[in-house]
Motif scaffolding. Structure first.
Motif, PDB file in Angstrom:
ATOM      1  N   PRO A  53      17.646   3.691  -5.242  1.00  0.00           N
ATOM      2  CA  PRO A  53      16.954   3.068  -4.222  1.00  0.00           C
ATOM      3  C   PRO A  53      15.410   3.622  -4.041  1.00  0.00           C
ATOM      4  O   PRO A  53      14.654   3.609  -2.954  1.00  0.00           O
ATOM      5  N   ARG A  54      15.045   4.230  -5.231  1.00  0.00           N
ATOM      6  CA  ARG A  54      13.742   4.948  -5.191  1.00  0.00           C
ATOM      7  C   ARG A  54      12.598   3.784  -5.378  1.00  0.00           C
ATOM      8  O   ARG A  54      12.763   2.811  -6.317  1.00  0.00           O
ATOM      9  N   ILE A  55      11.394   4.115  -4.940  1.00  0.00           N
ATOM     10  CA  ILE A  55      10.312   3.062  -5.016  1.00  0.00           C
ATOM     11  C   ILE A  55       9.281   3.876  -5.808  1.00  0.00           C
ATOM     12  O   ILE A  55       8.868   4.923  -5.553  1.00  0.00           O
ATOM     13  N   LYS A  56       8.781   3.189  -7.050  1.00  0.00           N
ATOM     14  CA  LYS A  56       8.131   3.874  -7.874  1.00  0.00           C
ATOM     15  C   LYS A  56       6.544   3.193  -7.770  1.00  0.00           C
ATOM     16  O   LYS A  56       6.579   2.091  -7.724  1.00  0.00           O
ATOM     17  N   LYS A  57       5.762   4.042  -8.213  1.00  0.00           N
ATOM     18  CA  LYS A  57       4.275   3.740  -8.098  1.00  0.00           C
ATOM     19  C   LYS A  57       3.866   3.142  -9.678  1.00  0.00           C
ATOM     20  O   LYS A  57       3.850   3.842 -10.480  1.00  0.00           O
ATOM     21  N   VAL A  58       3.819   1.939  -9.719  1.00  0.00           N
ATOM     22  CA  VAL A  58       3.823   1.331 -11.015  1.00  0.00           C
ATOM     23  C   VAL A  58       2.760   0.169 -11.082  1.00  0.00           C
ATOM     24  O   VAL A  58       1.919  -0.151  -9.979  1.00  0.00           O
TER      25      VAL A  58
ATOM     26  N   ALA B  79      10.169  -2.743 -11.995  1.00  0.00           N
ATOM     27  CA  ALA B  79      10.009  -1.627 -12.265  1.00  0.00           C
ATOM     28  C   ALA B  79       9.676  -0.712 -10.649  1.00  0.00           C
ATOM     29  O   ALA B  79       9.608   0.570 -10.671  1.00  0.00           O
ATOM     30  N   ILE B  80       9.305  -1.582  -9.828  1.00  0.00           N
ATOM     31  CA  ILE B  80       8.994  -1.176  -8.532  1.00  0.00           C
ATOM     32  C   ILE B  80       9.949  -0.408  -7.622  1.00  0.00           C
ATOM     33  O   ILE B  80      10.163   0.685  -7.241  1.00  0.00           O
ATOM     34  N   PHE B  81      11.200  -1.188  -7.762  1.00  0.00           N
ATOM     35  CA  PHE B  81      12.308  -0.687  -7.158  1.00  0.00           C
ATOM     36  C   PHE B  81      13.730  -0.862  -7.659  1.00  0.00           C
ATOM     37  O   PHE B  81      14.499   0.042  -7.785  1.00  0.00           O
ATOM     38  N   GLU B  82      14.242  -2.051  -8.303  1.00  0.00           N
ATOM     39  CA  GLU B  82      15.250  -2.351  -8.736  1.00  0.00           C
ATOM     40  C   GLU B  82      15.835  -1.559  -9.888  1.00  0.00           C
ATOM     41  O   GLU B  82      16.915  -1.090  -9.918  1.00  0.00           O
ATOM     42  N   ASN B  83      14.525  -1.058 -10.771  1.00  0.00           N
ATOM     43  CA  ASN B  83      15.273  -0.206 -11.899  1.00  0.00           C
ATOM     44  C   ASN B  83      15.705   1.113 -11.541  1.00  0.00           C
ATOM     45  O   ASN B  83      16.311   1.770 -12.480  1.00  0.00           O
ATOM     46  N   GLN B  84      15.305   1.629 -10.443  1.00  0.00           N
ATOM     47  CA  GLN B  84      15.670   2.945  -9.925  1.00  0.00           C
ATOM     48  C   GLN B  84      16.111   2.966  -8.841  1.00  0.00           C
ATOM     49  O   GLN B  84      15.718   4.266  -7.940  1.00  0.00           O
TER      50      GLN B  84
ATOM     51  N   LYS C  75       1.069  -1.209   0.141  1.00  0.00           N
ATOM     52  CA  LYS C  75      -0.073   0.101  -0.084  1.00  0.00           C
ATOM     53  C   LYS C  75       1.010   1.327   0.035  1.00  0.00           C
ATOM     54  O   LYS C  75       0.723   2.457  -0.534  1.00  0.00           O
ATOM     55  N   MET C  76       1.889   1.094   0.660  1.00  0.00           N
ATOM     56  CA  MET C  76       2.747   2.252   0.791  1.00  0.00           C
ATOM     57  C   MET C  76       3.505   2.595  -0.593  1.00  0.00           C
ATOM     58  O   MET C  76       3.856   3.716  -0.809  1.00  0.00           O
ATOM     59  N   THR C  77       3.583   1.468  -1.285  1.00  0.00           N
ATOM     60  CA  THR C  77       4.466   1.740  -2.737  1.00  0.00           C
ATOM     61  C   THR C  77       3.498   2.237  -3.559  1.00  0.00           C
ATOM     62  O   THR C  77       3.989   2.891  -4.707  1.00  0.00           O
ATOM     63  N   GLY C  78       2.240   2.020  -3.441  1.00  0.00           N
ATOM     64  CA  GLY C  78       1.044   2.596  -4.469  1.00  0.00           C
ATOM     65  C   GLY C  78       1.193   1.755  -5.642  1.00  0.00           C
ATOM     66  O   GLY C  78       0.571   2.092  -6.554  1.00  0.00           O
ATOM     67  N   VAL C  79       1.721   0.481  -5.468  1.00  0.00           N
ATOM     68  CA  VAL C  79       1.688  -0.750  -6.464  1.00  0.00           C
ATOM     69  C   VAL C  79       0.161  -0.789  -7.041  1.00  0.00           C
ATOM     70  O   VAL C  79      -0.458  -1.365  -5.872  1.00  0.00           O
TER      71      VAL C  79
END
Length: 244
Positions: free
Chosen positions: A197-202, A190-195, A53-57
């Motif tokens: 240490p940022r976590i992306k909403k995907v 794409a959630i984490f590893e691609n960028q 939920k925090m990640t927005g995924v």
């Protein structure tokens, strides 16, 4: 970056604040092992759902009805740490994941993993690796599902690529007689590893394939079971790429 910080803080707090829970779960287990197992499962699933939920995924889930109400062997492609959170949070039955040996040394986290029948695979020691597979077979026979990523490690290649499956993982189904459930995961890196240490909403896609019972396959397919399962998963992730 803010999502990453929130996730780390939550994870640390969860591990510290649930230390008393270990003792409570231990007491419950003395009287009713099944009740302890299910309560431990739901506690960890709750934590994983909070993190997601925090990640927005958001996730599109296909074929969940294909999972029979019996112990099975889940196998899937592996590109992200979040593959575990995404799939484990959806398990209806008690399920142990096979993790790399190094995770056994992480305080508190490894305790929860052991409570939930997770196994730690030493990829450098064939003898110890065989013991882990044999233990997984015993778990399945006792009614516990197992999840393993047969690529053997997290794939850091191109999005739709896969590493060769290690056939040893499929022995769990062959020797126990359980069904294999192929899991196909798209866009999880794409959630984490691609960028990092940022976590992306995907948006991610998870598809559960139809159960495969090794004993029902012809001799030639059984001989190359790992390749057969990998081809099924590869076809699915290729098809679902357009849904991301």
């Amino acid at each position: 970056m803010i999502r990453f910080i929130f996730v780390v803080i939550f994870l640390i707090l969860f591990l510290i604040l649930t230390i008393p829970v270990f003792f409570i779960e231990w007491i419950i287990g003395k009287f009713n092992r099944q009740a302890r197992d299910m309560s431990s499962l739901r506690i960890v699933q709750w934590a994983f759902k909070v993190i997601l939920k925090m990640t927005g995924v958001s996730a599109t889930v296909i074929g969940e009805e294909n999972i029979p109400d019996e112990p099975v062997l889940f196998i899937g492609n592996h590109r992200s740490f979040f593959d575990i959170l995404l799939t484990y949070s959806r398990c209806r039955r008690l399920t142990g994941y096979v993790a790399k040996k190094e995770m056994e040394h992480i305080p508190l986290l490894s305790t929860w993993m052991k409570y939930l029948y997770c196994l730690f695979l030493d990829r450098e020691n064939m003898k110890e690796g065989l013991k882990t597979i044999l233990q997984a077979i015993e778990y399945v026979k006792k009614g516990i599902s197992i999840c393993i990523f047969p690529e053997g490690t997290r794939n850091k290649g191109e999005e739709l690529s896969m590493l060769p499956f290690k056939d040893g993982a499929l022995k769990i189904a062959e020797k126990s007689g359980c069904a294999i459930i192929p899991m196909s995961l798209n866009n999880t890196a794409a959630i984490f590893e691609n960028q990092f240490p940022r976590i992306k909403k995907v948006h991610v896609v998870i598809e559960y394939g139809k159960p495969i019972y090794p004993k029902e396959l012809d001799k030639e397919t059984r001989k190359h079971l790992g390749r057969h399962c990998q081809e099924l998963i590869q076809e699915t992730i290729n098809r679902n790429a357009s849904l991301v």
